[in-house]
Design an enzyme around this catalytic site. Sequence first.
Site, PDB file in Angstrom:
ATOM      1  N   TYR A 126      11.144   1.213  10.167  1.00 61.05           N
ATOM      2  CA  TYR A 126      11.699   0.825   8.864  1.00 61.05           C
ATOM      3  C   TYR A 126      12.653  -0.357   9.075  1.00 61.05           C
ATOM      4  CZ  TYR A 126      13.863   2.023   4.257  1.00 61.05           C
ATOM      5  OH  TYR A 126      14.336   2.026   2.971  1.00 61.05           O
ATOM      6  N   GLU A 165       8.552  -0.730  -9.958  1.00 60.03           N
ATOM      7  CA  GLU A 165       8.051  -0.306  -8.654  1.00 60.03           C
ATOM      8  C   GLU A 165       7.696   1.177  -8.693  1.00 60.03           C
ATOM      9  OE1 GLU A 165      10.547  -2.680  -5.788  1.00 60.03           O
ATOM     10  OE2 GLU A 165      10.297  -0.849  -4.635  1.00 60.03           O
ATOM     11  N   ARG A 210      12.522   1.591  -9.475  1.00 59.00           N
ATOM     12  CA  ARG A 210      13.454   0.528  -9.878  1.00 59.00           C
ATOM     13  C   ARG A 210      12.753  -0.554 -10.679  1.00 59.00           C
ATOM     14  NH1 ARG A 210      14.910  -0.969  -3.533  1.00 59.00           N
ATOM     15  NH2 ARG A 210      12.786  -1.263  -2.870  1.00 59.00           N
ATOM     16  N   ARG A 220      31.981   3.822  -0.038  1.00 56.80           N
ATOM     17  CA  ARG A 220      33.270   3.114   0.090  1.00 56.80           C
ATOM     18  C   ARG A 220      34.324   3.679  -0.848  1.00 56.80           C
ATOM     19  NH1 ARG A 220      30.361  -1.871  -1.044  1.00 56.80           N
ATOM     20  NH2 ARG A 220      29.494  -2.533   0.946  1.00 56.80           N
ATOM     21  N   ARG A 264      21.586   4.258   5.409  1.00 56.44           N
ATOM     22  CA  ARG A 264      21.480   2.819   5.140  1.00 56.44           C
ATOM     23  C   ARG A 264      22.492   2.386   4.082  1.00 56.44           C
ATOM     24  NH1 ARG A 264      16.508   0.127   5.943  1.00 56.44           N
ATOM     25  NH2 ARG A 264      16.536  -0.780   3.870  1.00 56.44           N
ATOM     26  N   ARG A 317       4.400   5.203   2.993  1.00 50.13           N
ATOM     27  CA  ARG A 317       4.480   5.226   1.533  1.00 50.13           C
ATOM     28  C   ARG A 317       3.970   3.883   1.042  1.00 50.13           C
ATOM     29  NH1 ARG A 317       4.185   9.215  -1.685  1.00 50.13           N
ATOM     30  NH2 ARG A 317       5.777   8.667  -3.245  1.00 50.13           N
ATOM     31  N   ASP A 347      14.410  -3.996   8.417  1.00 50.32           N
ATOM     32  CA  ASP A 347      14.713  -5.006   7.413  1.00 50.32           C
ATOM     33  C   ASP A 347      14.326  -6.365   7.989  1.00 50.32           C
ATOM     34  OD1 ASP A 347      15.665  -3.604   5.214  1.00 50.32           O
ATOM     35  OD2 ASP A 347      17.648  -3.354   6.114  1.00 50.32           O
TER      36      ASP A 347
HETATM   37  P1  FAD Z   1       4.687  -7.968   6.975  1.00 48.52           P
HETATM   38  O1  FAD Z   1       5.522  -8.805   6.095  1.00 48.52           O
HETATM   39  O2  FAD Z   1       4.141  -6.686   6.446  1.00 48.52           O
HETATM   40  O3  FAD Z   1       3.481  -8.868   7.486  1.00 48.52           O
HETATM   41  C1  FAD Z   1       2.334  -8.342   8.096  1.00 48.52           C
HETATM   42  C2  FAD Z   1       1.170  -9.220   7.690  1.00 48.52           C
HETATM   43  O4  FAD Z   1       0.023  -8.836   8.449  1.00 48.52           O
HETATM   44  C3  FAD Z   1       0.785  -9.068   6.224  1.00 48.52           C
HETATM   45  O5  FAD Z   1       0.739 -10.332   5.604  1.00 48.52           O
HETATM   46  C4  FAD Z   1      -0.592  -8.416   6.262  1.00 48.52           C
HETATM   47  O6  FAD Z   1      -1.448  -8.851   5.225  1.00 48.52           O
HETATM   48  C5  FAD Z   1      -1.107  -8.873   7.621  1.00 48.52           C
HETATM   49  N1  FAD Z   1      -2.094  -7.963   8.188  1.00 48.52           N
HETATM   50  C6  FAD Z   1      -1.981  -6.640   8.389  1.00 48.52           C
HETATM   51  N2  FAD Z   1      -3.118  -6.148   8.901  1.00 48.52           N
HETATM   52  C7  FAD Z   1      -3.966  -7.180   9.030  1.00 48.52           C
HETATM   53  C8  FAD Z   1      -5.303  -7.298   9.484  1.00 48.52           C
HETATM   54  N3  FAD Z   1      -5.998  -6.229   9.898  1.00 48.52           N
HETATM   55  N4  FAD Z   1      -5.877  -8.518   9.483  1.00 48.52           N
HETATM   56  C9  FAD Z   1      -5.203  -9.616   9.035  1.00 48.52           C
HETATM   57  N5  FAD Z   1      -3.937  -9.550   8.580  1.00 48.52           N
HETATM   58  C10 FAD Z   1      -3.330  -8.354   8.578  1.00 48.52           C
HETATM   59  N6  FAD Z   1      14.067  -6.314   4.073  1.00 48.52           N
HETATM   60  C11 FAD Z   1      15.296  -6.849   3.892  1.00 48.52           C
HETATM   61  O7  FAD Z   1      15.904  -7.358   4.841  1.00 48.52           O
HETATM   62  N7  FAD Z   1      15.883  -6.839   2.651  1.00 48.52           N
HETATM   63  C12 FAD Z   1      15.274  -6.315   1.556  1.00 48.52           C
HETATM   64  O8  FAD Z   1      15.844  -6.339   0.461  1.00 48.52           O
HETATM   65  C13 FAD Z   1      13.975  -5.740   1.735  1.00 48.52           C
HETATM   66  N8  FAD Z   1      13.332  -5.195   0.687  1.00 48.52           N
HETATM   67  C14 FAD Z   1      12.084  -4.682   0.869  1.00 48.52           C
HETATM   68  C15 FAD Z   1      11.432  -4.132  -0.240  1.00 48.52           C
HETATM   69  C16 FAD Z   1      10.166  -3.599  -0.101  1.00 48.52           C
HETATM   70  C17 FAD Z   1       9.466  -3.010  -1.297  1.00 48.52           C
HETATM   71  C18 FAD Z   1       9.525  -3.616   1.176  1.00 48.52           C
HETATM   72  C19 FAD Z   1       8.143  -3.032   1.342  1.00 48.52           C
HETATM   73  C20 FAD Z   1      10.169  -4.149   2.282  1.00 48.52           C
HETATM   74  C21 FAD Z   1      11.452  -4.677   2.143  1.00 48.52           C
HETATM   75  N9  FAD Z   1      12.126  -5.245   3.219  1.00 48.52           N
HETATM   76  C22 FAD Z   1      13.385  -5.768   3.031  1.00 48.52           C
HETATM   77  C23 FAD Z   1      11.534  -5.260   4.574  1.00 48.52           C
HETATM   78  C24 FAD Z   1      10.790  -6.563   4.874  1.00 48.52           C
HETATM   79  O9  FAD Z   1       9.729  -6.740   3.964  1.00 48.52           O
HETATM   80  C25 FAD Z   1      10.216  -6.484   6.291  1.00 48.52           C
HETATM   81  O10 FAD Z   1      11.207  -6.167   7.238  1.00 48.52           O
HETATM   82  C26 FAD Z   1       9.530  -7.767   6.768  1.00 48.52           C
HETATM   83  O11 FAD Z   1       8.987  -8.526   5.737  1.00 48.52           O
HETATM   84  C27 FAD Z   1       8.427  -7.363   7.735  1.00 48.52           C
HETATM   85  O12 FAD Z   1       7.807  -8.490   8.315  1.00 48.52           O
HETATM   86  P2  FAD Z   1       6.541  -8.252   9.242  1.00 48.52           P
HETATM   87  O13 FAD Z   1       6.116  -9.593   9.725  1.00 48.52           O
HETATM   88  O14 FAD Z   1       6.836  -7.215  10.248  1.00 48.52           O
HETATM   89  O15 FAD Z   1       5.437  -7.575   8.312  1.00 48.52           O
HETATM   90  N1  UDP Z   2      18.598   5.821  -2.403  1.00 49.90           N
HETATM   91  C1  UDP Z   2      18.930   6.725  -3.383  1.00 49.90           C
HETATM   92  N2  UDP Z   2      19.333   6.266  -4.602  1.00 49.90           N
HETATM   93  C2  UDP Z   2      19.429   4.954  -4.877  1.00 49.90           C
HETATM   94  C3  UDP Z   2      19.083   4.021  -3.874  1.00 49.90           C
HETATM   95  C4  UDP Z   2      18.664   4.482  -2.642  1.00 49.90           C
HETATM   96  O1  UDP Z   2      18.838   7.921  -3.162  1.00 49.90           O
HETATM   97  O2  UDP Z   2      19.793   4.589  -6.005  1.00 49.90           O
HETATM   98  C5  UDP Z   2      18.139   6.340  -1.089  1.00 49.90           C
HETATM   99  C6  UDP Z   2      16.608   6.512  -1.051  1.00 49.90           C
HETATM  100  O3  UDP Z   2      16.304   7.621  -0.242  1.00 49.90           O
HETATM  101  C7  UDP Z   2      16.166   5.230  -0.393  1.00 49.90           C
HETATM  102  C8  UDP Z   2      17.275   5.036   0.635  1.00 49.90           C
HETATM  103  O4  UDP Z   2      18.457   5.448  -0.052  1.00 49.90           O
HETATM  104  O5  UDP Z   2      14.901   5.349   0.185  1.00 49.90           O
HETATM  105  C9  UDP Z   2      17.431   3.639   1.161  1.00 49.90           C
HETATM  106  O6  UDP Z   2      17.661   2.763   0.077  1.00 49.90           O
HETATM  107  P1  UDP Z   2      17.373   1.220   0.172  1.00 49.90           P
HETATM  108  O7  UDP Z   2      17.869   0.582  -1.064  1.00 49.90           O
HETATM  109  O8  UDP Z   2      17.884   0.726   1.472  1.00 49.90           O
HETATM  110  O9  UDP Z   2      15.771   1.219   0.183  1.00 49.90           O
HETATM  111  P2  UDP Z   2      14.701   0.029   0.243  1.00 49.90           P
HETATM  112  O10 UDP Z   2      15.323  -1.188  -0.375  1.00 49.90           O
HETATM  113  O11 UDP Z   2      14.346  -0.138   1.684  1.00 49.90           O
HETATM  114  O12 UDP Z   2      13.560   0.559  -0.573  1.00 49.90           O
END
Ligand code: FAD
Ligand code: UDP
Length: 366
Positions: free
Chosen positions: A346, A298, A278, A174, A170, A247, A348
């Site tokens: 996984y 986090e 982070r 560069r 991911r 996780r 985005d």
């Molecule tokens: P979700 O947003 O998980 O929505 C699912 C919803 O269903 C939730 O509100 C939940 O409460 C509800 N639900 C589940 N089970 C039930 C139930 N039984 N009854 C009623 N409701 C229920 N993506 C990026 O592009 N850029 C980023 O920088 C980025 N950072 C991230 C950082 C973190 C820590 C995490 C966890 C994810 C990150 N993502 C990022 C990914 C992004 O959050 C997801 O791709 C996207 O939000 C998923 O949307 P979704 O609708 O699939 O799921």
């Molecule tokens: N990663 C790492 N060091 C860093 C940042 C990321 O080793 O400083 C690795 C780690 O395994 C992580 C993966 O790269 O789970 C993907 O990183 P990303 O920032 O895309 O993770 P997310 O934002 O989805 O948590």
Amino acid sequence: MYDYLIVGTGLFGSIFAYEATKKGKKCLVVDKRNHIGGNVYCENIEGINVHKYGAHIFHTSNKEVWDYVNKFAEFNRYTNSPIANYKGKIYNLPFNMNTFNKLWGVSTPKDAKEKIEEQKRKIGIIEPKNLEEQAISLVGTDIYQKLIKGYTEKQWGRPATELPAFIIKRLPVRLTYDNNYFNDKYQGIPIGGYNVIVEKMLENCDVELNMDFFENRDELEKKAKKIVFTGMIDEFYDYKYGILEYRSLRFETDILGEDNYQGNAVVNYTDSQTPYTRIIEHKYFEFGTQEKTVITKEYPAEWQKGDDPYYPINNDKNNELFKNYKELAKKEEKVIFGGRLGDYKYYDMHNVIAVALEKVKEEFGA
Ligand code: FAD
Ligand code: UDP
């Protein structure tokens, strides 16, 4: 009677609800949380949009997806340039000439490349089979030891030798002095936070919060002709083939009296001792100038039933198990699965939007 019961107000559920409503369908959207938006939800604290479930930076190279989200909000010019803190020393991410210069003193791409090649040769990996081998093949052993191993093993709770290689791919590597974390054509943060987008998507639907599908299943299933389910697919089938692993995370948020805590939105702690991965300083996603600041640490954690499932662990074992659930899902005539939890991927945000729009096309035609 509704046409669709949509479980989950995240991006997948909200897009489906918006598009179905536009086609004249009646939708009931439920969520077990007390707010809409799923993991992109922002909470306003001290005038700062706090990314309640971790840093969310929008990026995509898909023009259709970019144009689509821009219908709901204006995006700012934020470019993610996280830094790594390894035992007090600061390195630029993603791995680029600034990182290589700080680490080895090299200043030309040729010298950096030679250094990486030399480290790769010593280890002799031909075909990387896991995250550790993949990482060393990409950036050599020094970077692996200082910036990858500790962070990865904290984040995933497993040795890097037992994790799939795709996770590290991911991140860009560069040979230029470019600290942009993503290679995508489009990037930014919606002005006013992500809620602006989701509120608009759901404005013409019925929404019920604090409503867990499983606690009200019989009653809810009777309310609609079809279900769109964005929760955990294995839970939908009562874990009949076994539990898919995730996780989880614990977020610790503090309001600080100072205006600038770390000088950047995202700082990764890449050593193995620091218990969090982070620290996010939310104001910098929107170039905030507030007098106070809000930070979130986090802490990764193993997921147990009842916890929030943040990251699917897409290793071979879980992917095999998911296939069994996918087979059941394919036979459903009245249930559509989607999103990060429904597809156990996984994804985005831009991936979720693309698959949601794809599902909408399948259901309603182009
Ligand atoms: P979700 O947003 O998980 O929505 C699912 C919803 O269903 C939730 O509100 C939940 O409460 C509800 N639900 C589940 N089970 C039930 C139930 N039984 N009854 C009623 N409701 C229920 N993506 C990026 O592009 N850029 C980023 O920088 C980025 N950072 C991230 C950082 C973190 C820590 C995490 C966890 C994810 C990150 N993502 C990022 C990914 C992004 O959050 C997801 O791709 C996207 O939000 C998923 O949307 P979704 O609708 O699939 O799921
Ligand atoms: N990663 C790492 N060091 C860093 C940042 C990321 O080793 O400083 C690795 C780690 O395994 C992580 C993966 O790269 O789970 C993907 O990183 P990303 O920032 O895309 O993770 P997310 O934002 O989805 O948590």
